[in-house]
Structure formats: structure tokens, C-alpha cells
Design a protein around this motif. Structure first.
Motif, PDB file in Angstrom:
ATOM      1  N   LEU A 104     -21.208 -17.188 -80.772  1.00 37.02           N
ATOM      2  CA  LEU A 104     -20.651 -16.485 -81.934  1.00 37.02           C
ATOM      3  C   LEU A 104     -19.175 -16.157 -81.727  1.00 37.02           C
ATOM      4  O   LEU A 104     -18.361 -16.335 -82.639  1.00 37.02           O
ATOM      5  N   GLU A 105     -18.833 -15.659 -80.550  1.00 36.99           N
ATOM      6  CA  GLU A 105     -17.434 -15.329 -80.257  1.00 36.99           C
ATOM      7  C   GLU A 105     -16.556 -16.571 -80.277  1.00 36.99           C
ATOM      8  O   GLU A 105     -15.426 -16.530 -80.775  1.00 36.99           O
ATOM      9  N   THR A 106     -17.074 -17.685 -79.773  1.00 39.45           N
ATOM     10  CA  THR A 106     -16.321 -18.938 -79.793  1.00 39.45           C
ATOM     11  C   THR A 106     -16.076 -19.382 -81.234  1.00 39.45           C
ATOM     12  O   THR A 106     -14.959 -19.783 -81.588  1.00 39.45           O
ATOM     13  N   ARG A 138     -20.874 -25.323 -65.725  1.00 38.97           N
ATOM     14  CA  ARG A 138     -21.237 -26.444 -66.590  1.00 38.97           C
ATOM     15  C   ARG A 138     -21.202 -26.030 -68.062  1.00 38.97           C
ATOM     16  O   ARG A 138     -20.659 -26.733 -68.902  1.00 38.97           O
ATOM     17  N   ILE A 139     -21.760 -24.869 -68.366  1.00 38.95           N
ATOM     18  CA  ILE A 139     -21.785 -24.377 -69.750  1.00 38.95           C
ATOM     19  C   ILE A 139     -20.370 -24.095 -70.250  1.00 38.95           C
ATOM     20  O   ILE A 139     -19.996 -24.490 -71.355  1.00 38.95           O
ATOM     21  N   PHE A 140     -19.566 -23.418 -69.420  1.00 42.68           N
ATOM     22  CA  PHE A 140     -18.192 -23.109 -69.835  1.00 42.68           C
ATOM     23  C   PHE A 140     -17.380 -24.381 -70.051  1.00 42.68           C
ATOM     24  O   PHE A 140     -16.661 -24.509 -71.047  1.00 42.68           O
ATOM     25  N   THR A 141     -17.474 -25.331 -69.135  1.00 43.80           N
ATOM     26  CA  THR A 141     -16.723 -26.582 -69.246  1.00 43.80           C
ATOM     27  C   THR A 141     -17.112 -27.328 -70.516  1.00 43.80           C
ATOM     28  O   THR A 141     -16.237 -27.818 -71.246  1.00 43.80           O
ATOM     29  N   ALA A 142     -18.399 -27.379 -70.811  1.00 41.97           N
ATOM     30  CA  ALA A 142     -18.869 -28.060 -72.021  1.00 41.97           C
ATOM     31  C   ALA A 142     -18.371 -27.344 -73.280  1.00 41.97           C
ATOM     32  O   ALA A 142     -17.931 -27.983 -74.240  1.00 41.97           O
ATOM     33  N   ARG A 143     -18.416 -26.009 -73.273  1.00 41.65           N
ATOM     34  CA  ARG A 143     -17.962 -25.247 -74.439  1.00 41.65           C
ATOM     35  C   ARG A 143     -16.456 -25.409 -74.641  1.00 41.65           C
ATOM     36  O   ARG A 143     -15.990 -25.606 -75.757  1.00 41.65           O
ATOM     37  N   ALA A 145     -14.547 -27.886 -73.628  1.00 44.87           N
ATOM     38  CA  ALA A 145     -14.290 -29.261 -74.068  1.00 44.87           C
ATOM     39  C   ALA A 145     -14.608 -29.419 -75.552  1.00 44.87           C
ATOM     40  O   ALA A 145     -13.883 -30.098 -76.289  1.00 44.87           O
ATOM     41  N   SER A 146     -15.664 -28.778 -76.015  1.00 44.25           N
ATOM     42  CA  SER A 146     -16.036 -28.821 -77.426  1.00 44.25           C
ATOM     43  C   SER A 146     -14.958 -28.171 -78.290  1.00 44.25           C
ATOM     44  O   SER A 146     -14.577 -28.704 -79.340  1.00 44.25           O
ATOM     45  N   VAL A 147     -14.453 -27.030 -77.861  1.00 44.06           N
ATOM     46  CA  VAL A 147     -13.377 -26.339 -78.587  1.00 44.06           C
ATOM     47  C   VAL A 147     -12.130 -27.226 -78.633  1.00 44.06           C
ATOM     48  O   VAL A 147     -11.489 -27.357 -79.681  1.00 44.06           O
ATOM     49  N   GLN A 152      -8.414 -30.695 -81.653  1.00 44.91           N
ATOM     50  CA  GLN A 152      -7.805 -32.011 -81.779  1.00 44.91           C
ATOM     51  C   GLN A 152      -8.030 -32.582 -83.166  1.00 44.91           C
ATOM     52  O   GLN A 152      -7.131 -33.149 -83.761  1.00 44.91           O
ATOM     53  N   LYS A 153      -9.224 -32.423 -83.704  1.00 47.48           N
ATOM     54  CA  LYS A 153      -9.518 -32.960 -85.036  1.00 47.48           C
ATOM     55  C   LYS A 153      -8.698 -32.267 -86.123  1.00 47.48           C
ATOM     56  O   LYS A 153      -8.396 -32.863 -87.146  1.00 47.48           O
ATOM     57  N   ASN A 154      -8.354 -31.010 -85.913  1.00 44.93           N
ATOM     58  CA  ASN A 154      -7.630 -30.223 -86.909  1.00 44.93           C
ATOM     59  C   ASN A 154      -6.126 -30.172 -86.671  1.00 44.93           C
ATOM     60  O   ASN A 154      -5.388 -29.706 -87.540  1.00 44.93           O
ATOM     61  N   ALA A 155      -5.675 -30.616 -85.521  1.00 41.94           N
ATOM     62  CA  ALA A 155      -4.254 -30.528 -85.178  1.00 41.94           C
ATOM     63  C   ALA A 155      -3.451 -31.629 -85.853  1.00 41.94           C
ATOM     64  O   ALA A 155      -3.889 -32.778 -85.920  1.00 41.94           O
ATOM     65  N   GLU A 156      -2.286 -31.250 -86.348  1.00 42.64           N
ATOM     66  CA  GLU A 156      -1.364 -32.243 -86.889  1.00 42.64           C
ATOM     67  C   GLU A 156      -0.610 -32.932 -85.762  1.00 42.64           C
ATOM     68  O   GLU A 156      -0.222 -34.081 -85.882  1.00 42.64           O
TER      69      GLU A 156
END
Length: 178
Positions: A104-106, A138-143, A145-147, A152-156
Motif C-alpha cells: 500500500l505504501e509503495t 529478495r522481496i525488497f529487490t523485486a519491489r 525493480a517493479s517500481v 520507466q514506462k511513465n518517464a519522458e
């Protein structure tokens, strides 16, 4: 307008980001966790203010507050520099072990960054795992990387720094997997 700067630890992300921001805007706000070498003297002018917020306040609240207090008519003339997203997320991640609360915080953080009115430059780290990561790592790295993928998808514009060399990733002919 969202701009991201990514790379490894010590690659020169902050130095590049501040110089780039100075070319884009006459004024801005530099949000820092203060967990790296001081770069405040490198701020381009008196029109840039630095906020060493540390890891205490949640980045979501700080970005939302700045966005709320800013003049929308001047949005294209200012830039907000977030340094570094990885440090903020790590502090938030350590604050609770509840995975649902972390998610939720992410999401709230992403919503705040993506809804920012004006130019925002987000400095983040490329995530690399170790050979034998703990479950938490592992969880932090995956989260993280997802962020980074969402940003990246939203960056101009997106830059990756390698040993002080900035590579403009959006101008390259990069094939994205969908």
C-alpha cells in the motif's frame, strides 16, 4: 514531466541529476535523504532549495505537501529532485514487516510521484541481488525493480549512469517486452 536517473551506487547519479536539473529549470527543490556525500554546494543557484528530510518522513507526504503548496501556473518553471527513491523505500520497508502495508505504501508513493504537477527528477538505483539473498532482500529487490519499471514506462526521459557516464535510454532504439 517525469525524468529518471538510475545506476549503481557511486555511479555519479546525483552529480549528473543536479547539473541536468539546472539546465532544465531556474528553480527547484532538492529532496535528499542525506545518506550520501553532501552535494548541496553543487546546487545551481539560490533558486534551488535543499531539504535534507532524512529517512524519517514518508516521501509520499513530502511530495504531496510540496505539490499542494506549489503554484500550478509555475509548474513548468520548477523541478523537484528526489534523491534517492531507493533509500526512501528501504526506510519504509524496514518500518514494517507487514507485506500488505508495504504494498500500500509503495502504491501511494507511486501515485504521489506520478501525479506531481511539474517537472520531477527521480534518482533511483538499479537493483541487483546477491547470490544467496535473504527473503527480505529478495522481496525488497523485486519491489524496487517493479517500481523502477513503472517509472520507466511513465518517464519522458531516462538516464543510466555507469562510472560517471550518462546514457540516454529513451533515445536509444530499445525494444520493450510487453
Amino acid at each position: 514531466m517525469l525524468i529518471t536517473v538510475t545506476g549503481g551506487i557511486g555511479s555519479g547519479k546525483t552529480r549528473f541529476a543536479l547539473k541536468y536539473a539546472a539546465q532544465m529549470s531556474r528553480e527547484g527543490v532538492y529532496l535528499s535523504t542525506g545518506d550520501h556525500d553532501p552535494v548541496i554546494p553543487e546546487l545551481p543557484s539560490a533558486h534551488y532549495r535543499a531539504i535534507q528530510a532524512g529517512n524519517g518522513p514518508k516521501l509520499t507526504e513530502v511530495v504531496t505537501q510540496i505539490n499542494r503548496e506549489s503554484n500550478l501556473f509555475l509548474a513548468d518553471q520548477r523541478i523537484l529532485i528526489v534523491d534517492s527513491l531507493t533509500s526512501w523505500m528501504a526506510a519504509s520497508f524496514r518500518a514494517t514487516e507487514d507485506l500488505h502495508e508495504q504494498r500500500l505504501e509503495t502504491q501511494q508513493l507511486l501515485d504521489a510521484l506520478l501525479s506531481y504537477q511539474g517537472k520531477i527528477l527521480v534518482i533511483t538505483n538499479e537493483m541487483h541481488g546477491s547470490l544467496h539473498p535473504s527473503e527480505e532482500e529478495r522481496i525488497f529487490t523485486a519491489r524496487m525493480a517493479s517500481v523502477n519499471r513503472i517509472l520507466q514506462k511513465n518517464a519522458e526521459q531516462m538516464y543510466m549512469l555507469v562510472s560517471g557516464l550518462a546514457i540516454d535510454l529513451k533515445s536509444q532504439h530499445v525494444r520493450y517486452e510487453e
